[in-house]
Write a protein that holds these residues in place. Sequence first.
Motif, PDB file in Angstrom:
ATOM      1  N   PRO A  52       0.836  -1.210   0.000  1.00  0.00           N
ATOM      2  CA  PRO A  52       0.000   0.000   0.000  1.00  0.00           C
ATOM      3  C   PRO A  52       0.864   1.250   0.000  1.00  0.00           C
ATOM      4  O   PRO A  52       2.046   1.215   0.331  1.00  0.00           O
ATOM      5  N   GLY A  53       0.263   2.381  -0.373  1.00  0.00           N
ATOM      6  CA  GLY A  53       0.989   3.639  -0.412  1.00  0.00           C
ATOM      7  C   GLY A  53       1.287   4.168   0.983  1.00  0.00           C
ATOM      8  O   GLY A  53       0.777   3.659   1.992  1.00  0.00           O
ATOM      9  N   ARG A  54       2.085   5.193   1.017  1.00  0.00           N
ATOM     10  CA  ARG A  54       2.502   5.783   2.299  1.00  0.00           C
ATOM     11  C   ARG A  54       1.327   6.404   3.038  1.00  0.00           C
ATOM     12  O   ARG A  54       1.253   6.350   4.259  1.00  0.00           O
ATOM     13  N   TYR A  55       0.402   7.001   2.306  1.00  0.00           N
ATOM     14  CA  TYR A  55      -0.665   7.772   2.936  1.00  0.00           C
ATOM     15  C   TYR A  55      -1.951   6.952   3.048  1.00  0.00           C
ATOM     16  O   TYR A  55      -2.421   6.372   2.069  1.00  0.00           O
ATOM     17  N   GLN A 124      -5.884  14.210  -3.820  1.00  0.00           N
ATOM     18  CA  GLN A 124      -6.478  12.884  -4.040  1.00  0.00           C
ATOM     19  C   GLN A 124      -5.539  11.797  -3.532  1.00  0.00           C
ATOM     20  O   GLN A 124      -4.353  11.778  -3.866  1.00  0.00           O
ATOM     21  N   ARG A 125      -6.076  10.898  -2.714  1.00  0.00           N
ATOM     22  CA  ARG A 125      -5.305   9.716  -2.284  1.00  0.00           C
ATOM     23  C   ARG A 125      -5.722   8.536  -3.142  1.00  0.00           C
ATOM     24  O   ARG A 125      -6.900   8.171  -3.199  1.00  0.00           O
ATOM     25  N   VAL A 126      -4.755   7.950  -3.833  1.00  0.00           N
ATOM     26  CA  VAL A 126      -5.033   6.875  -4.784  1.00  0.00           C
ATOM     27  C   VAL A 126      -4.885   5.524  -4.110  1.00  0.00           C
ATOM     28  O   VAL A 126      -3.917   5.280  -3.385  1.00  0.00           O
ATOM     29  N   VAL A 127      -5.845   4.659  -4.338  1.00  0.00           N
ATOM     30  CA  VAL A 127      -5.810   3.291  -3.832  1.00  0.00           C
ATOM     31  C   VAL A 127      -5.943   2.340  -5.014  1.00  0.00           C
ATOM     32  O   VAL A 127      -6.867   2.465  -5.813  1.00  0.00           O
ATOM     33  N   SER A 128      -5.010   1.412  -5.141  1.00  0.00           N
ATOM     34  CA  SER A 128      -5.076   0.424  -6.211  1.00  0.00           C
ATOM     35  C   SER A 128      -5.853  -0.789  -5.720  1.00  0.00           C
ATOM     36  O   SER A 128      -5.603  -1.317  -4.644  1.00  0.00           O
ATOM     37  N   TYR A 129      -6.815  -1.226  -6.534  1.00  0.00           N
ATOM     38  CA  TYR A 129      -7.593  -2.412  -6.177  1.00  0.00           C
ATOM     39  C   TYR A 129      -7.090  -3.646  -6.913  1.00  0.00           C
ATOM     40  O   TYR A 129      -7.738  -4.685  -6.905  1.00  0.00           O
ATOM     41  N   ASN A 130      -5.913  -3.520  -7.523  1.00  0.00           N
ATOM     42  CA  ASN A 130      -5.260  -4.636  -8.190  1.00  0.00           C
ATOM     43  C   ASN A 130      -4.091  -5.067  -7.319  1.00  0.00           C
ATOM     44  O   ASN A 130      -3.172  -4.292  -7.069  1.00  0.00           O
ATOM     45  N   ALA A 131      -4.134  -6.315  -6.845  1.00  0.00           N
ATOM     46  CA  ALA A 131      -3.103  -6.785  -5.918  1.00  0.00           C
ATOM     47  C   ALA A 131      -1.719  -6.770  -6.539  1.00  0.00           C
ATOM     48  O   ALA A 131      -0.716  -6.760  -5.823  1.00  0.00           O
ATOM     49  N   ALA A 132      -1.646  -6.763  -7.865  1.00  0.00           N
ATOM     50  CA  ALA A 132      -0.348  -6.769  -8.540  1.00  0.00           C
ATOM     51  C   ALA A 132       0.178  -5.363  -8.799  1.00  0.00           C
ATOM     52  O   ALA A 132       1.309  -5.209  -9.261  1.00  0.00           O
ATOM     53  N   VAL A 133      -0.629  -4.344  -8.523  1.00  0.00           N
ATOM     54  CA  VAL A 133      -0.225  -2.961  -8.775  1.00  0.00           C
ATOM     55  C   VAL A 133      -0.268  -2.182  -7.466  1.00  0.00           C
ATOM     56  O   VAL A 133      -1.300  -2.138  -6.795  1.00  0.00           O
ATOM     57  N   SER A 134       0.836  -1.583  -7.100  1.00  0.00           N
ATOM     58  CA  SER A 134       0.891  -0.836  -5.843  1.00  0.00           C
ATOM     59  C   SER A 134       0.116   0.471  -5.957  1.00  0.00           C
ATOM     60  O   SER A 134      -0.166   0.963  -7.048  1.00  0.00           O
ATOM     61  N   ASP A 135      -0.215   1.053  -4.792  1.00  0.00           N
ATOM     62  CA  ASP A 135      -0.892   2.347  -4.778  1.00  0.00           C
ATOM     63  C   ASP A 135      -0.032   3.410  -5.463  1.00  0.00           C
ATOM     64  O   ASP A 135      -0.538   4.263  -6.207  1.00  0.00           O
ATOM     65  N   ASP A 136       1.279   3.359  -5.222  1.00  0.00           N
ATOM     66  CA  ASP A 136       2.181   4.338  -5.830  1.00  0.00           C
ATOM     67  C   ASP A 136       2.181   4.218  -7.355  1.00  0.00           C
ATOM     68  O   ASP A 136       2.159   5.225  -8.069  1.00  0.00           O
ATOM     69  N   ASP A 137       2.213   2.977  -7.844  1.00  0.00           N
ATOM     70  CA  ASP A 137       2.235   2.784  -9.293  1.00  0.00           C
ATOM     71  C   ASP A 137       0.933   3.248  -9.930  1.00  0.00           C
ATOM     72  O   ASP A 137       0.928   3.831 -11.017  1.00  0.00           O
ATOM     73  N   ARG A 138      -0.189   2.975  -9.255  1.00  0.00           N
ATOM     74  CA  ARG A 138      -1.465   3.432  -9.806  1.00  0.00           C
ATOM     75  C   ARG A 138      -1.538   4.963  -9.791  1.00  0.00           C
ATOM     76  O   ARG A 138      -2.037   5.576 -10.738  1.00  0.00           O
ATOM     77  N   ALA A 139      -1.014   5.571  -8.724  1.00  0.00           N
ATOM     78  CA  ALA A 139      -0.989   7.038  -8.661  1.00  0.00           C
ATOM     79  C   ALA A 139      -0.123   7.603  -9.780  1.00  0.00           C
ATOM     80  O   ALA A 139      -0.462   8.633 -10.381  1.00  0.00           O
ATOM     81  N   GLN A 140       0.980   6.941 -10.087  1.00  0.00           N
ATOM     82  CA  GLN A 140       1.843   7.407 -11.166  1.00  0.00           C
ATOM     83  C   GLN A 140       1.130   7.313 -12.520  1.00  0.00           C
ATOM     84  O   GLN A 140       1.275   8.190 -13.378  1.00  0.00           O
ATOM     85  N   GLU A 141       0.343   6.259 -12.719  1.00  0.00           N
ATOM     86  CA  GLU A 141      -0.419   6.132 -13.955  1.00  0.00           C
ATOM     87  C   GLU A 141      -1.397   7.305 -14.113  1.00  0.00           C
ATOM     88  O   GLU A 141      -1.517   7.891 -15.196  1.00  0.00           O
ATOM     89  N   THR A 262      -1.457  26.022 -13.408  1.00  0.00           N
ATOM     90  CA  THR A 262      -1.777  24.742 -12.773  1.00  0.00           C
ATOM     91  C   THR A 262      -0.487  24.010 -12.452  1.00  0.00           C
ATOM     92  O   THR A 262       0.364  23.831 -13.324  1.00  0.00           O
ATOM     93  N   VAL A 263      -0.339  23.601 -11.199  1.00  0.00           N
ATOM     94  CA  VAL A 263       0.794  22.780 -10.774  1.00  0.00           C
ATOM     95  C   VAL A 263       0.234  21.460 -10.255  1.00  0.00           C
ATOM     96  O   VAL A 263      -0.639  21.449  -9.383  1.00  0.00           O
ATOM     97  N   VAL A 264       0.716  20.364 -10.817  1.00  0.00           N
ATOM     98  CA  VAL A 264       0.299  19.025 -10.383  1.00  0.00           C
ATOM     99  C   VAL A 264       1.543  18.270  -9.936  1.00  0.00           C
ATOM    100  O   VAL A 264       2.549  18.244 -10.656  1.00  0.00           O
ATOM    101  N   PHE A 265       1.488  17.685  -8.748  1.00  0.00           N
ATOM    102  CA  PHE A 265       2.610  16.852  -8.324  1.00  0.00           C
ATOM    103  C   PHE A 265       2.107  15.627  -7.569  1.00  0.00           C
ATOM    104  O   PHE A 265       1.011  15.613  -7.013  1.00  0.00           O
ATOM    105  N   ARG A 266       2.951  14.588  -7.618  1.00  0.00           N
ATOM    106  CA  ARG A 266       2.633  13.335  -6.925  1.00  0.00           C
ATOM    107  C   ARG A 266       3.691  13.071  -5.865  1.00  0.00           C
ATOM    108  O   ARG A 266       4.887  13.252  -6.109  1.00  0.00           O
ATOM    109  N   THR A 267       3.237  12.665  -4.682  1.00  0.00           N
ATOM    110  CA  THR A 267       4.135  12.187  -3.648  1.00  0.00           C
ATOM    111  C   THR A 267       3.554  10.873  -3.132  1.00  0.00           C
ATOM    112  O   THR A 267       2.450  10.849  -2.575  1.00  0.00           O
ATOM    113  N   SER A 268       4.253   9.787  -3.386  1.00  0.00           N
ATOM    114  CA  SER A 268       3.765   8.443  -3.093  1.00  0.00           C
ATOM    115  C   SER A 268       2.400   8.244  -3.744  1.00  0.00           C
ATOM    116  O   SER A 268       2.264   8.410  -4.957  1.00  0.00           O
ATOM    117  N   ASN A 269       1.359   7.921  -2.971  1.00  0.00           N
ATOM    118  CA  ASN A 269       0.039   7.657  -3.560  1.00  0.00           C
ATOM    119  C   ASN A 269      -0.919   8.835  -3.435  1.00  0.00           C
ATOM    120  O   ASN A 269      -2.128   8.663  -3.493  1.00  0.00           O
TER     121      ASN A 269
END
Length: 309
Positions: A52-55, A124-141, A262-269
């Motif tokens: 899971p992600g940090r947050y 937005q806090r991203v949660v991945s519902y795919n066990a093979a994809v981490s929250d961080d990876d889904r947030a990056q997508e 507009t500034v968009v940034f990602r930190t973990s999920n």
Amino acid sequence: MPRKSFVPGAALLVTAALAAGLTGCSSGSTTGTGSSDGKGGDTTAASRSAQPGRYQTLPEACGLPSRSILRDMLPGDGQPLPPADAQKIYAGRADVTYDTDRRVGCQWTRETTAGTRHLTLDIQRVVSYNAAVSDDDRAQEIYLGKEQAAKIPSDGSGSPSASASPKDQPTDQPKGKPTDQSKPTAGATGQGDGTDADAGGKKTDGDATTATPSASPSETPSDPATGPGSPLAPRVLDGLGDAAFLNDQLITTDSGVHRDITVVFRTSNVIVTLTYDQWSTDKTQLPESQELQDKARSLAGELADSLSE
């Protein structure tokens, strides 16, 4: 009557048969243990699932920016601001969301004779519902989808980044973000920011009635300040979270002109979208790109540091 003779060999055969039966039972128990080992293997496979992600929760959005940076981003026209009005302006207006551990947002508006400035924050806090994809990876997508949708040039190429495919396009947009039809123009009365859509699409009334542009955006005027090759052009940002970009758009309407940063940034999920704009009814006075970008980046850095604590 003659007695039956005792045959030792027969007893040995019976004993051997009993032993074989017990061995068969023991073999069955071993098979059962093997089944348990298989289950243990499933547990091992599950342990390899993405982490899971940090947050796990989100902070209250309206309380994140410091009062000093809000004063800088929402300047007045040189007139003293009554304490009650200052409290109303700098406190912001929280977006209506249905799960504050998944999404929060806030809006601020300051109207002066020189124009109107808006600041919108969406987290937005991203949660991945795919066990093979981490929250961080889904947030990056999702982040890459936003970057591609904004057509941000990749480093040094001058062309939009191709790092995200169409399937990565985000399906959700920042909640409560002011639109061209809902933003007040200079000279409007009151301190509210009109009528905006909340997280569920329901209209909510602002604190005061404000004027709105009478027409949709028209052709954007020439803006050499952010043209290709300019250091102020839309670009990827370094040193802000795990990934970040900045977009700068100058838009005109029949009632005036506005510049949107507009500034968009990602930190973990977690994905943070910060929108800062200035509106003016005087089309000959274009909002300055350098000033707005500097202030937006300063707030983004403060937010990134706050989330990292």
